[in-house]
Write a protein that holds these residues in place. Sequence first.
Motif, short mmCIF file in Angstrom:
data_model
loop_
_atom_site.label_atom_id
_atom_site.label_comp_id
_atom_site.label_asym_id
_atom_site.label_seq_id
_atom_site.Cartn_x
_atom_site.Cartn_y
_atom_site.Cartn_z
N ASN A 344 41.91 51.35 47.61
CA ASN A 344 42.22 51.59 49.02
C ASN A 344 42.26 53.08 49.34
N LEU A 345 42.92 53.85 48.47
CA LEU A 345 43.06 55.29 48.73
C LEU A 345 41.72 56.01 48.63
N VAL A 346 40.91 55.65 47.63
CA VAL A 346 39.59 56.29 47.49
C VAL A 346 38.67 55.89 48.65
N THR A 347 38.75 54.63 49.07
CA THR A 347 37.93 54.19 50.22
C THR A 347 38.31 54.96 51.47
N ASN A 348 39.61 55.13 51.72
CA ASN A 348 40.05 55.90 52.87
C ASN A 348 39.53 57.33 52.80
N ALA A 349 39.57 57.92 51.59
CA ALA A 349 39.10 59.30 51.43
C ALA A 349 37.60 59.39 51.71
N CYS A 350 36.83 58.41 51.25
CA CYS A 350 35.38 58.44 51.47
C CYS A 350 35.03 58.24 52.94
N GLU A 351 35.76 57.36 53.63
CA GLU A 351 35.42 57.06 55.02
C GLU A 351 35.85 58.14 55.99
N GLY A 352 36.82 58.97 55.61
CA GLY A 352 37.29 60.00 56.54
C GLY A 352 38.01 59.36 57.72
N ASP A 353 37.73 59.87 58.93
CA ASP A 353 38.37 59.33 60.13
C ASP A 353 37.49 58.32 60.86
N LEU A 355 34.57 58.89 62.01
CA LEU A 355 33.54 59.66 62.70
C LEU A 355 32.91 60.68 61.77
N ARG A 356 33.74 61.27 60.92
CA ARG A 356 33.26 62.25 59.95
C ARG A 356 33.72 61.81 58.57
N ALA A 357 32.76 61.56 57.68
CA ALA A 357 33.08 61.10 56.33
C ALA A 357 33.21 62.29 55.39
N ALA A 358 33.77 62.03 54.22
CA ALA A 358 33.88 63.07 53.19
C ALA A 358 32.59 63.16 52.40
N GLY A 359 32.30 64.34 51.90
CA GLY A 359 31.14 64.52 51.03
C GLY A 359 31.53 64.64 49.58
N CYS A 360 32.82 64.88 49.32
CA CYS A 360 33.29 65.09 47.95
C CYS A 360 34.70 64.53 47.83
N VAL A 361 34.93 63.73 46.82
CA VAL A 361 36.26 63.17 46.54
C VAL A 361 36.58 63.43 45.07
N ARG A 362 37.76 63.97 44.83
CA ARG A 362 38.19 64.28 43.47
C ARG A 362 39.46 63.49 43.15
N ILE A 363 39.47 62.83 41.99
CA ILE A 363 40.62 62.05 41.53
C ILE A 363 41.12 62.68 40.23
N SER A 364 42.33 63.17 40.24
CA SER A 364 42.91 63.79 39.04
C SER A 364 44.22 63.10 38.71
N ALA A 365 44.59 63.15 37.45
CA ALA A 365 45.84 62.53 37.00
C ALA A 365 46.39 63.33 35.83
N ARG A 366 47.71 63.36 35.75
CA ARG A 366 48.40 64.07 34.66
C ARG A 366 49.85 63.60 34.61
N ILE A 378 44.44 62.43 44.87
CA ILE A 378 43.13 62.11 45.42
C ILE A 378 42.89 63.07 46.58
N SER A 379 41.92 63.95 46.43
CA SER A 379 41.63 64.95 47.46
C SER A 379 40.19 64.81 47.92
N ASP A 380 39.95 65.19 49.16
CA ASP A 380 38.60 65.11 49.71
C ASP A 380 38.35 66.29 50.63
N ASP A 381 37.11 66.45 51.05
CA ASP A 381 36.74 67.54 51.95
C ASP A 381 36.44 67.02 53.36
N GLY A 382 37.05 65.88 53.71
CA GLY A 382 36.84 65.29 55.03
C GLY A 382 37.65 65.97 56.11
N PRO A 383 37.88 65.29 57.22
CA PRO A 383 38.58 65.90 58.35
C PRO A 383 40.08 66.05 58.14
N GLY A 384 40.63 65.36 57.15
CA GLY A 384 42.07 65.44 56.94
C GLY A 384 42.83 64.54 57.88
N PHE A 385 44.18 64.61 57.79
CA PHE A 385 45.04 63.80 58.64
C PHE A 385 45.35 64.54 59.94
#
Length: 445
Positions: A344-353, A355-366, A378-385
Amino acid sequence: MRGTLRTAFRRWVNAQNVPELLAASSVGSWLGLIALVLVLLAATQWAPHAEELFALPLGTALLCFAPALVDFVFALLHRGRQHIETWGWLLSLTGTTCLQFFVASLMALCAPTGATIFGGFFLFTAGFHGRLFRVTPRTPFLAVGTVLALAVAALLFGHWDDVALFAVIGPASLMAELYLGAFALQHDQTAAEAERLRAAIQAQMLSQQERDVGRMSQALTDIIAHTEDIREALLKAGTAADLLTGQLARSTALSRGEPARLIRELHQNLSHIRDRVMEIHQKGRRYVGSDPEVVDLVPVLDSVRQSAGLRFPEVDIAVQVDRGEPLRAWVRGGVTTLRRVVENLVTNACEGDGLRAAGCVRISARTEPLSGRLEMIISDDGPGFPPERLAAPIQGLSTTKPRSTGLGLYTSECLIRASGGTLERQNASEGGAVLRVLLPRELRS
């Protein structure tokens, strides 16, 4: 007097940072120091104009350095150890005092110009030792050794001009030693207080999460109760529809066409609602009745990246984890729940808002260093919130996307909270959205 001295010594030992002191007095550190001393003494002998500047007798200087090797013996005896006995502390104090005597003797043996240079070295050495050994007016054991080192080195005066230098450097070194020692002790106390405060906050957060889990379980229990009521109502509605069908069977063919169609639609709708209620009922039973399970996070992330990559081929999705580090979380509902959350979270990041989708999504864990929990970002380069969304809590049926229900993020947060975790949202400074998930981590015994 003896009891007071023992109490002060015990207080001084308890205030020490043993790992830091052992690292500073390690064999490797001492080998480096010996090499530095040899290079320094060689420079005072053979560097251009060194004889005029220092006039340092090499043999005497080497003899003065010999007692400092007591601290090297301390390093050899404590190699690989994590604890220092009482005799070790006494040996370390003796070796450090001898090292200070060596630097002070260089100051006493040199010509006035070179003595000033070594005076600066002695000031630095005393300050460093004051911080390392937590020297304070209440525990001045090393300060006494510094005074003793200066007093014995004063017997080696080669020039009367050194008296004035010792009169200035001596008190300044003691002040630096005591000040930096007290500062280091205060820093240790502040750090310990901050750690206690962090532990208290962490305990409060865990308590809050336990209450959240209890409320979530209660909510799921209520849902199950509601589904029982709905199922009973559906049974009654179905019985009424059957009776109506029987009555229509006894009526004339001309008068029952439209009611018969409506009854068929009623049966279809009731059947659909019944199936949905059963699905909710079963899921609620599974989540309420199940205990948290240990889930390996990395395979889940890889699986989601692969499936999301097929769905969003234009988005660059990458998983960034240390695959040598065990990342195992406690999740209520096991792998299925965790995969649903991440998906769900990755799908939301990919879809953006929308109108404008993300081009890059990074998933990190530690493993999060402060709380020890499992951290996934989970970070992306989309429009943000939108700012107003960040200021408001996550709600279902609330979204900026034209064709979306807004349940993905809401459901994910509910599932995360049910497992005792948290979900945080923010916008990155360079743009894009950042989701931070904290989950309880499996603790290895």
